[in-house]
Design an enzyme around this catalytic site. Structure first.
Site, PDB file in Angstrom:
ATOM      1  N   CYS A   1      -6.845   4.605  -4.511  1.00 45.58           N
ATOM      2  CA  CYS A   1      -6.956   6.066  -4.349  1.00 45.58           C
ATOM      3  C   CYS A   1      -7.390   6.721  -5.655  1.00 45.58           C
ATOM      4  CB  CYS A   1      -5.607   6.677  -3.941  1.00 45.58           C
ATOM      5  SG  CYS A   1      -4.979   6.109  -2.361  1.00 45.58           S
TER       6      CYS A   1
ATOM      7  N   THR B   1       4.622   9.590   0.232  1.00 43.09           N
ATOM      8  CA  THR B   1       4.283   8.813   1.416  1.00 43.09           C
ATOM      9  C   THR B   1       5.035   9.352   2.625  1.00 43.09           C
ATOM     10  OG1 THR B   1       4.491   6.632   2.461  1.00 43.09           O
ATOM     11  CG2 THR B   1       6.069   7.119   0.743  1.00 43.09           C
TER      12      THR B   1
ATOM     13  N   TYR C   1       9.765  -0.487  -1.744  1.00 43.26           N
ATOM     14  CA  TYR C   1       8.709   0.431  -2.195  1.00 43.26           C
ATOM     15  C   TYR C   1       8.972   1.854  -1.683  1.00 43.26           C
ATOM     16  CZ  TYR C   1       4.667   3.296  -1.325  1.00 43.26           C
ATOM     17  OH  TYR C   1       3.841   4.388  -1.204  1.00 43.26           O
ATOM     18  N   HIS C   2       9.191   1.981  -0.363  1.00 43.61           N
ATOM     19  CA  HIS C   2       9.392   3.328   0.191  1.00 43.61           C
ATOM     20  C   HIS C   2      10.642   3.967  -0.411  1.00 43.61           C
ATOM     21  CE1 HIS C   2       6.579   1.828   3.397  1.00 43.61           C
ATOM     22  NE2 HIS C   2       6.144   3.067   3.288  1.00 43.61           N
TER      23      HIS C   2
ATOM     24  N   LEU D   1      -5.194  -0.754   9.177  1.00 46.08           N
ATOM     25  CA  LEU D   1      -6.510  -0.469   9.763  1.00 46.08           C
ATOM     26  C   LEU D   1      -7.620  -1.199   9.005  1.00 46.08           C
ATOM     27  CD1 LEU D   1      -8.427   0.883  11.689  1.00 46.08           C
ATOM     28  CD2 LEU D   1      -8.082   3.046  10.494  1.00 46.08           C
TER      29      LEU D   1
ATOM     30  N   ARG E   1      -7.293  -3.891   7.362  1.00 47.19           N
ATOM     31  CA  ARG E   1      -7.157  -5.314   7.689  1.00 47.19           C
ATOM     32  C   ARG E   1      -7.805  -5.619   9.044  1.00 47.19           C
ATOM     33  NH1 ARG E   1      -3.454  -8.931   5.978  1.00 47.19           N
ATOM     34  NH2 ARG E   1      -2.202  -9.213   7.859  1.00 47.19           N
TER      35      ARG E   1
ATOM     36  N   THR F   1      -4.216  -9.158  13.674  1.00 49.19           N
ATOM     37  CA  THR F   1      -2.835  -9.567  13.389  1.00 49.19           C
ATOM     38  C   THR F   1      -1.833  -8.451  13.692  1.00 49.19           C
ATOM     39  OG1 THR F   1      -3.167  -8.868  11.104  1.00 49.19           O
ATOM     40  CG2 THR F   1      -3.534 -11.197  11.576  1.00 49.19           C
TER      41      THR F   1
HETATM   42  P1  NAD Z   1      -3.243   0.843  -6.128  1.00 41.32           P
HETATM   43  O1  NAD Z   1      -2.253  -0.247  -6.346  1.00 41.32           O
HETATM   44  O2  NAD Z   1      -4.612   0.490  -5.689  1.00 41.32           O
HETATM   45  O3  NAD Z   1      -3.376   1.763  -7.446  1.00 41.32           O
HETATM   46  C1  NAD Z   1      -2.283   2.051  -8.276  1.00 41.32           C
HETATM   47  C2  NAD Z   1      -2.798   2.044  -9.706  1.00 41.32           C
HETATM   48  O4  NAD Z   1      -1.716   2.375 -10.587  1.00 41.32           O
HETATM   49  C3  NAD Z   1      -3.328   0.684 -10.136  1.00 41.32           C
HETATM   50  O5  NAD Z   1      -4.595   0.802 -10.721  1.00 41.32           O
HETATM   51  C4  NAD Z   1      -2.278   0.174 -11.122  1.00 41.32           C
HETATM   52  O6  NAD Z   1      -2.833  -0.671 -12.121  1.00 41.32           O
HETATM   53  C5  NAD Z   1      -1.727   1.472 -11.679  1.00 41.32           C
HETATM   54  N1  NAD Z   1      -0.346   1.363 -12.168  1.00 41.32           N
HETATM   55  C6  NAD Z   1       0.734   0.859 -11.531  1.00 41.32           C
HETATM   56  N2  NAD Z   1       1.818   0.918 -12.327  1.00 41.32           N
HETATM   57  C7  NAD Z   1       1.416   1.471 -13.495  1.00 41.32           C
HETATM   58  C8  NAD Z   1       2.077   1.773 -14.715  1.00 41.32           C
HETATM   59  N3  NAD Z   1       3.361   1.497 -14.902  1.00 41.32           N
HETATM   60  N4  NAD Z   1       1.356   2.340 -15.706  1.00 41.32           N
HETATM   61  C9  NAD Z   1       0.037   2.622 -15.552  1.00 41.32           C
HETATM   62  N5  NAD Z   1      -0.638   2.342 -14.426  1.00 41.32           N
HETATM   63  C10 NAD Z   1       0.042   1.766 -13.413  1.00 41.32           C
HETATM   64  O7  NAD Z   1      -2.553   1.855  -5.079  1.00 41.32           O
HETATM   65  P2  NAD Z   1      -3.215   3.036  -4.229  1.00 41.32           P
HETATM   66  O8  NAD Z   1      -3.435   2.550  -2.853  1.00 41.32           O
HETATM   67  O9  NAD Z   1      -4.335   3.632  -4.983  1.00 41.32           O
HETATM   68  O10 NAD Z   1      -2.000   4.061  -4.176  1.00 41.32           O
HETATM   69  C11 NAD Z   1      -1.874   5.065  -5.170  1.00 41.32           C
HETATM   70  C12 NAD Z   1      -0.680   5.940  -4.854  1.00 41.32           C
HETATM   71  O11 NAD Z   1      -0.853   6.502  -3.562  1.00 41.32           O
HETATM   72  C13 NAD Z   1       0.644   5.186  -4.830  1.00 41.32           C
HETATM   73  O12 NAD Z   1       1.646   5.952  -5.444  1.00 41.32           O
HETATM   74  C14 NAD Z   1       0.944   5.029  -3.362  1.00 41.32           C
HETATM   75  O13 NAD Z   1       2.327   5.023  -3.152  1.00 41.32           O
HETATM   76  C15 NAD Z   1       0.299   6.265  -2.760  1.00 41.32           C
HETATM   77  N6  NAD Z   1      -0.112   6.069  -1.363  1.00 41.32           N
HETATM   78  C16 NAD Z   1      -1.057   5.133  -1.035  1.00 41.32           C
HETATM   79  C17 NAD Z   1      -1.405   4.948   0.305  1.00 41.32           C
HETATM   80  C18 NAD Z   1      -2.401   3.908   0.739  1.00 41.32           C
HETATM   81  O14 NAD Z   1      -2.567   3.706   1.963  1.00 41.32           O
HETATM   82  N7  NAD Z   1      -3.087   3.211  -0.182  1.00 41.32           N
HETATM   83  C19 NAD Z   1      -0.807   5.751   1.293  1.00 41.32           C
HETATM   84  C20 NAD Z   1       0.155   6.681   0.916  1.00 41.32           C
HETATM   85  C21 NAD Z   1       0.484   6.845  -0.427  1.00 41.32           C
HETATM   86  N1  USQ Z   2       0.940  -4.071  10.626  1.00 39.22           N
HETATM   87  C1  USQ Z   2       0.519  -4.919  11.637  1.00 39.22           C
HETATM   88  N2  USQ Z   2      -0.383  -5.873  11.307  1.00 39.22           N
HETATM   89  C2  USQ Z   2      -0.904  -6.019  10.045  1.00 39.22           C
HETATM   90  C3  USQ Z   2      -0.474  -5.140   9.023  1.00 39.22           C
HETATM   91  C4  USQ Z   2       0.465  -4.187   9.363  1.00 39.22           C
HETATM   92  O1  USQ Z   2       0.941  -4.825  12.780  1.00 39.22           O
HETATM   93  O2  USQ Z   2      -1.732  -6.921   9.848  1.00 39.22           O
HETATM   94  C5  USQ Z   2       1.912  -3.004  10.947  1.00 39.22           C
HETATM   95  C6  USQ Z   2       3.163  -3.029  10.067  1.00 39.22           C
HETATM   96  O3  USQ Z   2       4.146  -3.927  10.593  1.00 39.22           O
HETATM   97  C7  USQ Z   2       3.570  -1.575  10.093  1.00 39.22           C
HETATM   98  C8  USQ Z   2       2.242  -0.820  10.184  1.00 39.22           C
HETATM   99  O4  USQ Z   2       1.287  -1.776  10.662  1.00 39.22           O
HETATM  100  O5  USQ Z   2       4.298  -1.278  11.250  1.00 39.22           O
HETATM  101  C9  USQ Z   2       1.736  -0.212   8.892  1.00 39.22           C
HETATM  102  O6  USQ Z   2       1.663  -1.198   7.877  1.00 39.22           O
HETATM  103  P1  USQ Z   2       0.726  -0.975   6.589  1.00 39.22           P
HETATM  104  O7  USQ Z   2       0.830  -2.186   5.725  1.00 39.22           O
HETATM  105  O8  USQ Z   2      -0.613  -0.555   7.020  1.00 39.22           O
HETATM  106  O9  USQ Z   2       1.394   0.323   5.905  1.00 39.22           O
HETATM  107  P2  USQ Z   2       2.717   0.527   5.038  1.00 39.22           P
HETATM  108  O10 USQ Z   2       3.435  -0.735   4.780  1.00 39.22           O
HETATM  109  O11 USQ Z   2       3.501   1.607   5.697  1.00 39.22           O
HETATM  110  O12 USQ Z   2       2.187   1.069   3.636  1.00 39.22           O
HETATM  111  C10 USQ Z   2       0.958   1.744   3.454  1.00 39.22           C
HETATM  112  C11 USQ Z   2       0.666   1.779   1.953  1.00 39.22           C
HETATM  113  C12 USQ Z   2       1.759   2.579   1.249  1.00 39.22           C
HETATM  114  C13 USQ Z   2       1.867   3.961   1.872  1.00 39.22           C
HETATM  115  C14 USQ Z   2       2.075   3.884   3.374  1.00 39.22           C
HETATM  116  C15 USQ Z   2       1.903   5.245   4.025  1.00 39.22           C
HETATM  117  O13 USQ Z   2       0.616   0.450   1.435  1.00 39.22           O
HETATM  118  O14 USQ Z   2       1.427   2.705  -0.133  1.00 39.22           O
HETATM  119  O15 USQ Z   2       2.949   4.647   1.297  1.00 39.22           O
HETATM  120  O16 USQ Z   2       1.029   3.056   3.952  1.00 39.22           O
HETATM  121  S1  USQ Z   2       2.933   5.433   5.443  1.00 39.22           S
HETATM  122  O17 USQ Z   2       2.843   4.241   6.256  1.00 39.22           O
HETATM  123  O18 USQ Z   2       2.471   6.604   6.153  1.00 39.22           O
HETATM  124  O19 USQ Z   2       4.293   5.599   4.954  1.00 39.22           O
END
Ligand code: NAD
Ligand code: USQ
Length: 397
Positions: free
Chosen positions: A12, A145, A189-190, A247, A249, A261
């Site tokens: 992100c 989240t 994590y959550h 999604l 995946r 999966t």
């Molecule tokens: P990501 O793992 O791709 O990016 C996180 C970045 O933070 C990485 O580049 C990592 O190197 C850096 N980082 C981690 N710990 C650090 C530290 N201690 N100091 C400096 N840098 C550090 O994750 P993302 O998917 O980009 O997610 C970013 C944020 O958005 C997260 O807080 C995540 O919880 C939130 N979020 C992501 C999703 C999603 O679907 N990807 C959904 C909801 C919320």
């Molecule tokens: N799932 C499957 N098959 C797969 C992968 C996942 O059925 O191959 C299911 C999981 O069991 C779960 C759901 O899909 O019920 C979502 O899983 P996910 O891995 O897509 O999402 P999640 O673990 O909730 O985490 C991701 C991000 C996290 C963010 C969160 C937003 O990794 O950083 O906080 O989405 S949310 O889900 O809205 O809380």
């Protein structure tokens, strides 16, 4: 505006840094590259070929003439350096993405659980404490989240944006009170994200810090107009069992003909948002900060909700790839309802990208193009929520 993007090398963070730079903001990325190190630990790579940070920044400058700064700093461990960075850079705002964000990774071992808590809670607290120490008036936009609310705790009642109005019974009658929505995390994590909320609420109340929390759904897609300018700017695409989200995946699995999966019955309903909307929402939040003394401003950042099995069915119908129902490695309800209030970003002008618009483009342009980079042995999710749970067989043998 001068903006620090913490975690700006991530999925992100990188497109957000480019989007803000393209809008004319002065951007500096702060990241310790921990996510790239976890790729090495898990022996897996982004499906897309991501360039080193130096190359990313150089190419952006070459194409646009714009500078993006980079500081390699561990937010959770290097507190004094963080204070110096804030004093030297004097940003107007900080966007905080720098956390360990994978639920399965956070459950895979005691070491990973402890790392996730140490990294996320310390990192967020260090940031807030450092802002107070510097005395600077910096607004913070944090990526929260939807998982802080749990999934379906309130059944068919819509999940409000952050706060819930409750009635407190007293001998003199009921009192109406607005409280932070009860936390109901489903993974370590959550859980760290629910702790983050308390840190933000405390520093807003005690020190008048201006914070916006964006409770995000699952981000899908890969590219934004800026990351698509040149292959060396491409965003990361995680497909492995720990970091790949559902999604993306399924899209990647469809592209290589791997059965989709679905965990258990696929009855979990989740909220989704495209990466293009993520970056726009950050900009909207930056332009609409809370006032000093306000409680943290909370936005639910979601554009659509889908049941996992319906998503799998949709992709299966479009691609002909079969659906596999695997044992669920997670401790989660077999079925849930998820109705989310998401009025604030829409009111501020967000025009969401829906799944029906972006889906096939994503399969064609990214998943198929880089299918040769996939390691199929990394697809099945192997991190289980507790010791009694079974993992699934490899479907490609
Ligand atoms: P990501 O793992 O791709 O990016 C996180 C970045 O933070 C990485 O580049 C990592 O190197 C850096 N980082 C981690 N710990 C650090 C530290 N201690 N100091 C400096 N840098 C550090 O994750 P993302 O998917 O980009 O997610 C970013 C944020 O958005 C997260 O807080 C995540 O919880 C939130 N979020 C992501 C999703 C999603 O679907 N990807 C959904 C909801 C919320
Ligand atoms: N799932 C499957 N098959 C797969 C992968 C996942 O059925 O191959 C299911 C999981 O069991 C779960 C759901 O899909 O019920 C979502 O899983 P996910 O891995 O897509 O999402 P999640 O673990 O909730 O985490 C991701 C991000 C996290 C963010 C969160 C937003 O990794 O950083 O906080 O989405 S949310 O889900 O809205 O809380």
């Amino acid at each position: 505006m001068k903006v620090l993007v913490l975690g700006g090398d991530g999925f992100c963070g990188w497109p957000t840094a480019l989007h803000l730079s393209a809008q004319g903001h002065e951007v500096t990325i702060v990241d310790n590259l921990a996510r790239r190190c976890i790729d090495v630990e898990l022996e897996v790579d982004s499906l897309t070929p991501i360039s080193p940070m130096g190359v990313r920044i150089e190419v952006w400058k070459e194409l646009t003439g714009r500078d993006i700064g980079f500081i390699n700093l561990d937010l959770a461990q290097e507190y004094d350096r963080l204070v110096d960075v804030l004093l030297n850079e004097r940003p107007d705002a900080v966007v905080h993405f720098a956390e360990q964000r994978a639920a399965p990774y956070s459950m895979r071992s005691p070491k990973a659980k402890r790392y996730t808590v140490d990294n996320n809670v310390n990192g967020t607290h260090n940031l807030l404490c450092a802002i107070v120490q510097t005395g600077l008036d910096i607004s913070v936009v944090h990526l929260g989240t939807m998982g802080v609310y749990g999934y379906g705790w309130s059944g068919t009642a819509p999940i409000p944006e952050g706060y819930l109005t409750v009635k407190v019974p007293t001998p003199d009658g009921d009192l109406d009170r607005e409280i932070l929505h009860p936390a109901n995390p489903g993974s370590v994590y959550h859980m760290t994200k629910t702790l983050d909320q308390l840190l933000f609420a405390f520093y807003a109340k005690n020190d008048g810090l201006r914070n916006t929390a964006r409770h995000h759904g699952i981000v899908w897609g890969t590219q934004t107009p800026q990351t698509a300018l040149d292959e060396r700017l491409i965003n990361r695409f995680d497909y492995d069992g720990d970091y790949g989200t559902v999604l993306n995946r399924f899209l990647m699995q469809a592209a290589i003909g791997h059965p989709l999966t679905v965990h258990g019955t696929g009855g979990q309903t989740r909220a989704f948002i495209h990466i293009r909307d993520t970056v726009r929402c950050v900009e909207i939040a930056l332009n609409n900060p809370p006032k000093r003394g306000d409680q943290p401003s909370v936005f639910n950042q979601v554009t659509e909700t889908y049941r996992v099995r319906d998503l799998a069915e949709l992709i299966s119908q479009k691609t002909g790839v079969e659906v596999a129902n695997l044992p669920n490695p997670r401790k989660e309800a077999a079925e849930n309802d998820l109705i989310v209030t998401r009025d604030r970003f829409l009111a501020l002008g967000l025009e969401p990208t829906t799944l029906s618009e972006g889906l096939l483009e994503e399969v064609r342009d990214i998943s198929s193009k880089y299918a040769h980079r996939a390691d199929t042995s990394k697809i099945i999710a192997r991190s289980v929520w507790n010791a009694g749970m079974e993992t699934s067989p490899d479907l490609m043998r």
